[in-house]
Scaffold this motif. Sequence first.
Motif, PDB file in Angstrom:
ATOM      1  N   PRO A  11       0.827  -1.209   0.000  1.00  0.00           N
ATOM      2  CA  PRO A  11       0.000   0.000   0.000  1.00  0.00           C
ATOM      3  C   PRO A  11       0.863   1.262   0.000  1.00  0.00           C
ATOM      4  N   LYS A  12       0.332   2.317  -0.594  1.00  0.00           N
ATOM      5  CA  LYS A  12       1.055   3.592  -0.692  1.00  0.00           C
ATOM      6  C   LYS A  12       1.102   4.281   0.671  1.00  0.00           C
ATOM      7  N   VAL A  13       2.291   4.686   1.061  1.00  0.00           N
ATOM      8  CA  VAL A  13       2.470   5.422   2.307  1.00  0.00           C
ATOM      9  C   VAL A  13       2.124   6.885   2.052  1.00  0.00           C
ATOM     10  N   GLU A  14       1.162   7.400   2.831  1.00  0.00           N
ATOM     11  CA  GLU A  14       0.758   8.799   2.699  1.00  0.00           C
ATOM     12  C   GLU A  14       1.716   9.713   3.458  1.00  0.00           C
ATOM     13  N   ALA A  15       2.111   9.294   4.670  1.00  0.00           N
ATOM     14  CA  ALA A  15       3.014  10.097   5.497  1.00  0.00           C
ATOM     15  C   ALA A  15       3.608   9.228   6.594  1.00  0.00           C
ATOM     16  N   THR A  16       4.734   9.691   7.131  1.00  0.00           N
ATOM     17  CA  THR A  16       5.377   9.032   8.268  1.00  0.00           C
ATOM     18  C   THR A  16       5.605  10.088   9.334  1.00  0.00           C
ATOM     19  N   TYR A  17       5.219   9.758  10.574  1.00  0.00           N
ATOM     20  CA  TYR A  17       5.356  10.697  11.681  1.00  0.00           C
ATOM     21  C   TYR A  17       6.265  10.102  12.734  1.00  0.00           C
ATOM     22  N   GLY A  18       7.321  10.830  13.081  1.00  0.00           N
ATOM     23  CA  GLY A  18       8.290  10.388  14.069  1.00  0.00           C
ATOM     24  C   GLY A  18       9.587   9.970  13.404  1.00  0.00           C
ATOM     25  N   GLN A  19      10.622   9.789  14.241  1.00  0.00           N
ATOM     26  CA  GLN A  19      11.953   9.457  13.740  1.00  0.00           C
ATOM     27  C   GLN A  19      12.496   8.151  14.330  1.00  0.00           C
ATOM     28  N   GLY A  20      11.716   7.479  15.165  1.00  0.00           N
ATOM     29  CA  GLY A  20      12.188   6.301  15.893  1.00  0.00           C
ATOM     30  C   GLY A  20      12.692   5.180  14.995  1.00  0.00           C
ATOM     31  N   SER A  21      13.428   4.261  15.611  1.00  0.00           N
ATOM     32  CA  SER A  21      14.006   3.144  14.863  1.00  0.00           C
ATOM     33  C   SER A  21      12.970   2.063  14.557  1.00  0.00           C
ATOM     34  N   LYS A  22      11.905   1.980  15.334  1.00  0.00           N
ATOM     35  CA  LYS A  22      10.821   1.023  15.087  1.00  0.00           C
ATOM     36  C   LYS A  22       9.700   1.758  14.359  1.00  0.00           C
ATOM     37  N   SER A  23       8.847   0.990  13.689  1.00  0.00           N
ATOM     38  CA  SER A  23       7.708   1.618  13.016  1.00  0.00           C
ATOM     39  C   SER A  23       6.521   0.663  13.007  1.00  0.00           C
ATOM     40  N   PHE A  24       5.350   1.239  12.807  1.00  0.00           N
ATOM     41  CA  PHE A  24       4.144   0.445  12.625  1.00  0.00           C
ATOM     42  C   PHE A  24       3.270   1.148  11.599  1.00  0.00           C
ATOM     43  N   LYS A  25       2.512   0.337  10.835  1.00  0.00           N
ATOM     44  CA  LYS A  25       1.646   0.874   9.786  1.00  0.00           C
ATOM     45  C   LYS A  25       0.219   0.932  10.291  1.00  0.00           C
ATOM     46  N   GLU A  42       3.624  11.799  16.427  1.00  0.00           N
ATOM     47  CA  GLU A  42       4.773  12.512  16.990  1.00  0.00           C
ATOM     48  C   GLU A  42       4.846  12.343  18.505  1.00  0.00           C
ATOM     49  N   ALA A  43       3.699  12.354  19.186  1.00  0.00           N
ATOM     50  CA  ALA A  43       3.688  12.140  20.641  1.00  0.00           C
ATOM     51  C   ALA A  43       4.110  10.712  20.979  1.00  0.00           C
ATOM     52  N   PHE A  44       3.630   9.740  20.202  1.00  0.00           N
ATOM     53  CA  PHE A  44       3.982   8.344  20.457  1.00  0.00           C
ATOM     54  C   PHE A  44       5.473   8.122  20.219  1.00  0.00           C
ATOM     55  N   ASP A  45       6.014   8.745  19.178  1.00  0.00           N
ATOM     56  CA  ASP A  45       7.437   8.610  18.878  1.00  0.00           C
ATOM     57  C   ASP A  45       8.293   9.149  20.024  1.00  0.00           C
ATOM     58  N   LYS A  46       7.911  10.281  20.589  1.00  0.00           N
ATOM     59  CA  LYS A  46       8.668  10.847  21.713  1.00  0.00           C
ATOM     60  C   LYS A  46       8.686   9.905  22.907  1.00  0.00           C
ATOM     61  N   LYS A  47       7.574   9.234  23.135  1.00  0.00           N
ATOM     62  CA  LYS A  47       7.458   8.348  24.288  1.00  0.00           C
ATOM     63  C   LYS A  47       8.054   6.959  24.027  1.00  0.00           C
ATOM     64  N   GLU A  48       7.811   6.409  22.840  1.00  0.00           N
ATOM     65  CA  GLU A  48       8.170   5.012  22.560  1.00  0.00           C
ATOM     66  C   GLU A  48       9.263   4.825  21.511  1.00  0.00           C
ATOM     67  N   ARG A  51       7.999   5.145  14.796  1.00  0.00           N
ATOM     68  CA  ARG A  51       7.359   5.947  13.755  1.00  0.00           C
ATOM     69  C   ARG A  51       5.976   5.388  13.430  1.00  0.00           C
ATOM     70  N   LEU A  52       5.031   6.285  13.179  1.00  0.00           N
ATOM     71  CA  LEU A  52       3.715   5.905  12.688  1.00  0.00           C
ATOM     72  C   LEU A  52       3.737   6.100  11.176  1.00  0.00           C
ATOM     73  N   VAL A  53       3.485   5.035  10.438  1.00  0.00           N
ATOM     74  CA  VAL A  53       3.445   5.081   8.982  1.00  0.00           C
ATOM     75  C   VAL A  53       1.972   5.046   8.579  1.00  0.00           C
ATOM     76  N   TRP A  54       1.500   6.140   7.982  1.00  0.00           N
ATOM     77  CA  TRP A  54       0.087   6.269   7.628  1.00  0.00           C
ATOM     78  C   TRP A  54      -0.173   5.780   6.215  1.00  0.00           C
ATOM     79  N   ILE A  55      -1.091   4.821   6.119  1.00  0.00           N
ATOM     80  CA  ILE A  55      -1.614   4.352   4.844  1.00  0.00           C
ATOM     81  C   ILE A  55      -3.011   4.941   4.728  1.00  0.00           C
TER      82      ILE A  55
END
Length: 187
Positions: A11-25, A42-48, A51-55
Amino acid sequence: MQTSLAQSSPPKVEATYGQGSKSFKLATGSPGELGLLQQLGEAFDKKEGARLVWIKAGSGASLNLLKTQQVDMIMVHAPAGVNKAIAEGWATGRTLIGSNEFYIVGPKADMAKIKSASSGADAYAKIANLQANFISRGDKSGTHQKEMDIWKKAGITPEGNWYIVTNDFMTASLKRANADKAYFMTD
């Protein structure tokens, strides 16, 4: 066995939020368009540190992406579809994070006189009787499913040149309704 395009290509990625080493779609539509996913990601990335990958997908497509394991989670407003997914075992949990209210919007002139309607079904009947332009997302999203429920309650199968299907998301369909001076159901 023939594989569908949705299952064979990622699926096409619309946007990615956060810079973390782990990610979830995560698949969803309007929450991403409205900026909610950016704030949450961005809040989740700061805490955990993930990255949140938005489809970008409506409720029906999001459910399919989850079923075919192309995303890790979904944010939808299709309770019946979610309950079915859990019952069938391809979804594991559900958390209510909000609810929707649906509105029928239309041209200021209100040619169909829906302001005087007694219900959503009555408003739809007024629109259909006048054959006033009506924009439908037509995408099996939660909003589209709700729209179709209302047409059913009105006893109407919408069809004809006045019933315009965009197969697009909320923002684009709302802009189309405004440009065409048409009615549209939004959440």
